[in-house]
Every structure is written in structure tokens, then in C-alpha cells.
Design an enzyme around this catalytic site. Sequence first.
Site, PDB file in Angstrom:
ATOM      1  CG  HIS A 102      -3.126  -0.149  -6.544  1.00 56.62           C
ATOM      2  ND1 HIS A 102      -3.401   0.576  -5.398  1.00 56.62           N
ATOM      3  CD2 HIS A 102      -3.366  -1.443  -6.206  1.00 56.62           C
ATOM      4  CE1 HIS A 102      -3.787  -0.234  -4.434  1.00 56.62           C
ATOM      5  NE2 HIS A 102      -3.777  -1.462  -4.902  1.00 56.62           N
TER       6      HIS A 102
ATOM      7  NE  ARG B 214      -4.423  -0.673   0.177  1.00 61.26           N
ATOM      8  CZ  ARG B 214      -4.700  -1.694  -0.651  1.00 61.26           C
ATOM      9  NH1 ARG B 214      -3.792  -2.158  -1.471  1.00 61.26           N
ATOM     10  NH2 ARG B 214      -5.907  -2.239  -0.656  1.00 61.26           N
TER      11      ARG B 214
ATOM     12  CD  GLU C 288      -2.394   3.821  -4.861  1.00 58.30           C
ATOM     13  OE1 GLU C 288      -1.225   3.438  -4.701  1.00 58.30           O
ATOM     14  OE2 GLU C 288      -3.342   3.059  -5.112  1.00 58.30           O
TER      15      GLU C 288
END
Length: 326
Positions: A286, A239, A268
Amino acid sequence: MKPSVFVAIPMFEEVLDHLRQHFEVVDNQADTLFTPAQLAEKLQGHAGAITTGTERIDAALLAACPQLKVVANMAVGFNNFDVPAMTAAGVQATNTPDVLTETTADFGFALLMATARRVTESEHFLRAGQWTKWRYDMFAGAEVHGSTLGIIGMGRIGQGIARRAAHGFGMQVTYHNRSRLSAELEVQCQARYVSKTELLQQADHVMLVVPYSAESHHTIGSAELALMKPTATLVNIARGGIVDDAALAQALQEGRIASAGLDVFEGEPQVHPELLKCGNVVLTPHIASATVQTRKAMAQLAADNLVAYLTRGQALTPLNSVQGRA
Ligand code: DGY
């Protein structure tokens, strides 16, 4: 009358059709990104919702949406959920464990390989027309097979990466985790439990697979980067926020570690501008769980959680235990 659910993220049509068999469904196929206030407004009157890491479910939202009974995250990570607040409000929280484990472990390995072997950096060089001849040291990277991999966070995905590393690439695997694995799992993964300091000092490659929480915030910052070998690579598929991205960019620019592979970022989809300037970093948006089959399995499990909870009162993969909302 059927209960109503809000699917806050774009969704496979077949999964929406499945939901429509049980619920009135409001979708977001337009792919609108909601502010917290807009999300609270959109959720009015709905008993259930499907979200992912971008939708924050907290006490304020729950107070504004008294009819909401269950929120199914289409992700294994759930740091967008305030689970204690959901429990206090009697709202069921669910995630999508297991269905993405092997796919995400595959990607962790792909990112490690791309980073250590300088795959994207060399491709950019080629595409820019800079390749004029073969050279003995052109894009010479770091060895992967036979090297030492340190895994921080040894849940299901970390174990999948360890098995790939030990059995497929003959790597020595060390790991650090809040709790040590059983002896049986350590043998299966061929992984040795070490302190975080030892792991960082000894690993040729460090892989981060730890869930995000207040405790894991900046697991890797300047102090930890200083412990790593100057030849080491760092891979983050966990993460954003697990790594201090500003400190990492500085370490990469100063050659204090060799390279990094990052699939997740602090804040992000914004990426730290200094990271974007670094040639020795592989950046992906991601996508660690992004295969068609796995994303469908995640979506289906999120939908099945809504069906199971709203029709039978029992979620399939619950994150909390609740009495239910009146
Ligand atoms: C997950 O499942 O947590 C992935 O990171 C996608 O959000």
C-alpha cells in the site's frame, strides 16, 4: 485554552509543530495500533483527530466521543469513515484529494510495468543465483506500449494513468466508470468509454482505480476474471476488497490470467496466503502515494483541515456538510 487534537498515526515532526501552534497535540509517534475501544478512549476530550485508513470512524465511536468535531483522514480514500454517521453526529469529515493524484498515477504505471515485464519475479531469480545463461524466452512478459489498457474507475487518478498510457506509451485506453467523462476530458485522456464486460474482454492490462464501497466490493471476482484474456495483467492500486483475492489467486495459479500487480489487499496488512505462493504476482505494501513530497503534502493538508475547521469553521476539503457539534 487551545482546543486539543489527537494525531492517531505517526506524523512528520514539522506537521506536529504546525499543529502545536494552534492546538494541544497528543501524538502517536510510538506507532501504536488501536482497537476501536482504545481509539475511543484515546479520543476522549479531543475536538479533532488525524487518521488514515486503519482507524474506523463510525456511529459507535462518535457516540463515545461527544467532544469530537472533526476527523481529517490522511488519505484520499475514506472507506474507514461512515460518512452518513459522521454527518448525523455533526462531525466534519475531510480527506486529502488532489495532492497525491500524479504520484499515485506514477505508481500505478510502475506496478503495471513491473507486472507485465516480470521485474520482481526475474529479480528474485537472479538473487537466488539461478541465472546461468541468457535464453530467448527468459522472463518474456507482455508488451505494454501499443497495447490496450482498461481502466476501471476514471476519477483524477484514473485520468492521470490514462494520460500516461495514451501520450507516453501509445496505448489504446478504454475505461469504465459510474458516470461517463465529459467529451473534453475523454479527448484529453484519449480514453473510450466501454461497458465493464467489453473492457475486461478486450484489455491487455486492467487497472483498478475505483473507490471502495458496498457497490464496488469484489468488482473483480471469478466471473470477471473469466472474461479477461489469458495473457492479461490485472493491477489494483484502489483498495482491498475491490478484488476477490481468493478468486484472483486461483486464476493466477490456473493461468487463467497471466499476472497481477497488487498494492492493496482484502484484510491488509494480511495478504491471502495463496497470493504469496504465486510467482506471477507483484506485491507491494500500500505505497502508491508514498513519495516524501506527496506524503508531506497529504499530512499538511490533513493538518490544515483541522486548523481551518476548528479555527474558522470551514474545512478545506470537506467530505460532508455539517452544522457542527455543540
Ligand atoms: C489513499 O490516499 O487513499 C491511499 O490509499 C493511502 O491510504
